[in-house]
Write a protein that holds these residues in place. Structure first.
Motif, short mmCIF file in Angstrom:
data_model
loop_
_atom_site.label_atom_id
_atom_site.label_comp_id
_atom_site.label_asym_id
_atom_site.label_seq_id
_atom_site.Cartn_x
_atom_site.Cartn_y
_atom_site.Cartn_z
N ILE A 133 0.75 -1.12 -0.13
CA ILE A 133 -0.11 0.05 -0.14
C ILE A 133 0.73 1.17 0.02
O ILE A 133 0.48 2.07 -0.71
CB ILE A 133 -0.89 0.08 1.23
N ILE A 137 1.11 4.19 -2.93
CA ILE A 137 0.70 5.47 -2.64
C ILE A 137 1.97 6.48 -3.35
O ILE A 137 1.56 7.51 -3.74
CB ILE A 137 0.69 5.60 -1.11
N TYR A 147 -8.06 7.96 -4.66
CA TYR A 147 -7.39 6.95 -4.48
C TYR A 147 -6.33 6.68 -3.34
O TYR A 147 -6.30 6.06 -2.48
CB TYR A 147 -7.14 5.98 -5.62
N ALA A 150 -7.56 7.56 0.03
CA ALA A 150 -8.24 6.30 0.66
C ALA A 150 -7.40 5.25 1.12
O ALA A 150 -7.26 4.93 2.02
CB ALA A 150 -9.29 5.81 -0.09
N SER A 151 -6.04 5.30 0.25
CA SER A 151 -5.25 4.27 0.41
C SER A 151 -4.24 4.62 1.66
O SER A 151 -4.10 3.97 2.65
CB SER A 151 -4.35 4.17 -0.86
N LEU A 154 -6.31 4.00 4.96
CA LEU A 154 -6.47 2.35 5.17
C LEU A 154 -5.19 2.17 5.84
O LEU A 154 -4.85 1.22 6.67
CB LEU A 154 -6.64 1.55 4.07
N LEU A 155 -3.86 2.61 5.25
CA LEU A 155 -2.42 2.53 5.58
C LEU A 155 -2.39 2.91 7.13
O LEU A 155 -1.69 2.13 7.92
CB LEU A 155 -1.58 3.00 4.82
N PRO A 185 -7.68 -3.49 6.89
CA PRO A 185 -7.60 -2.54 5.83
C PRO A 185 -6.99 -2.89 4.68
O PRO A 185 -6.67 -2.39 3.67
CB PRO A 185 -6.45 -1.64 6.96
N ILE A 186 -6.05 -3.99 4.83
CA ILE A 186 -5.30 -4.59 3.69
C ILE A 186 -6.37 -5.14 2.72
O ILE A 186 -6.44 -4.98 1.52
CB ILE A 186 -4.34 -5.65 4.07
N TRP A 189 -8.33 -2.48 1.20
CA TRP A 189 -7.51 -1.83 -0.08
C TRP A 189 -7.21 -2.75 -1.25
O TRP A 189 -7.37 -2.32 -2.38
CB TRP A 189 -6.04 -1.47 0.49
N LEU A 192 -10.42 -2.08 -3.08
CA LEU A 192 -10.66 -0.59 -3.68
C LEU A 192 -9.69 -0.65 -5.00
O LEU A 192 -10.13 -0.14 -5.90
CB LEU A 192 -10.07 0.30 -2.30
N THR A 193 -8.41 -1.41 -4.76
CA THR A 193 -7.77 -1.51 -5.79
C THR A 193 -8.21 -2.15 -7.18
O THR A 193 -8.05 -1.68 -8.35
CB THR A 193 -6.20 -1.93 -5.47
#
Length: 226
Positions: A133, A137, A147, A150-151, A154-155, A185-186, A189, A192-193
């Protein structure tokens, strides 16, 4: 990567089959769902559907590994190597969780090898995921602001979970809930990705690409009359 969205569903299915008094989402660890033995120590561990959970870990890890190649489309060229390596570590870690299911039985029996393999897989999955992540980023900085934001959020949650877990801080959530602060969170992500890659692919199929300033424009050869 979108398949990661099924992970909570898999957890719920396996937890639903837990022997009485039932799976405790706060006290029980994720890995408890894959334990093949029934034992009682500081918590009850008895997961009749452990094979389902372990198969799910292996399948998810393989899918993450296969989907890692899609990250190439999100990052600048010089970052692709490091991103793929980190994603590979994540994938291997998740597979390892299914191949070497964790259990307090190993500690009781003195099986330090299997216990070490499970611990290594767990660390690889979490660290590999958080580093992936972070690298994405950095490699996407200056574009895809939503994106990236949001990343980053989550990180931050994932790193906070790791800090609480490693330091053994009592935040009133229970060890199982704290562990999920590092894992969910992973998973989020990855979903999301996956959505971003899917949308980008769809836009590309329509002959649309994103300009460097974030404004959509027709792809070469996709203009009027093409």
């Amino acid at each position: 990567m979108l398949a990661a969205g099924l992970f909570p569903v898999l957890e719920s299915v396996v937890a639903a089959g837990w022997a009485p008094p039932g799976y405790d989402w706060s006290a029980n660890y994720l890995s408890d769902l894959g334990v093949p033995q029934c034992v009682v120590t500081d918590r009850v561990i008895c997961s009749p559907r452990h094979a389902v959970m372990n198969a799910g870990f292996v399948t998810l890890g393989l899918l993450v590994g296969a989907g890692a190649a899609l990250l190439r489309s999100l990052v600048r060229t010089r970052w692709r190597g490091p991103v793929l390596v980190a994603a590979g570590v994540l994938a291997l870690g998740v597979v390892g969780l299914g191949v070497f299911p964790g259990s307090v039985v190993e500690a009781l029996d003195g099986d330090v090898v299997r216990m070490a393999l499970h611990t290594t897989a767990s660390v690889a999955a979490v660290v590999g995921g958080l580093v992936t992540i972070l690298l994405v980023i950095v490699a996407s900085w200056g574009r895809r602001a939503g994106y990236v934001g949001a990343s980053a959020a989550l990180l931050a949650v994932g790193c906070a979970g790791v800090a609480v877990d490693v330091l053994g801080l009592d935040v009133g959530l229970g060890p199982g809930a704290v562990q999920r602060l590092t894992v969910y969170p992973i998973v989020a992500w990855l979903v999301l990705t996956g959505v971003l890659v899917l949308v980008a692919s769809w836009r590309g199929s329509l002959g649309i690409v994103a300009a460097s300033d974030g404004v959509a424009m027709p792809a070469p050869g996709a203009g009027p009359g093409s």
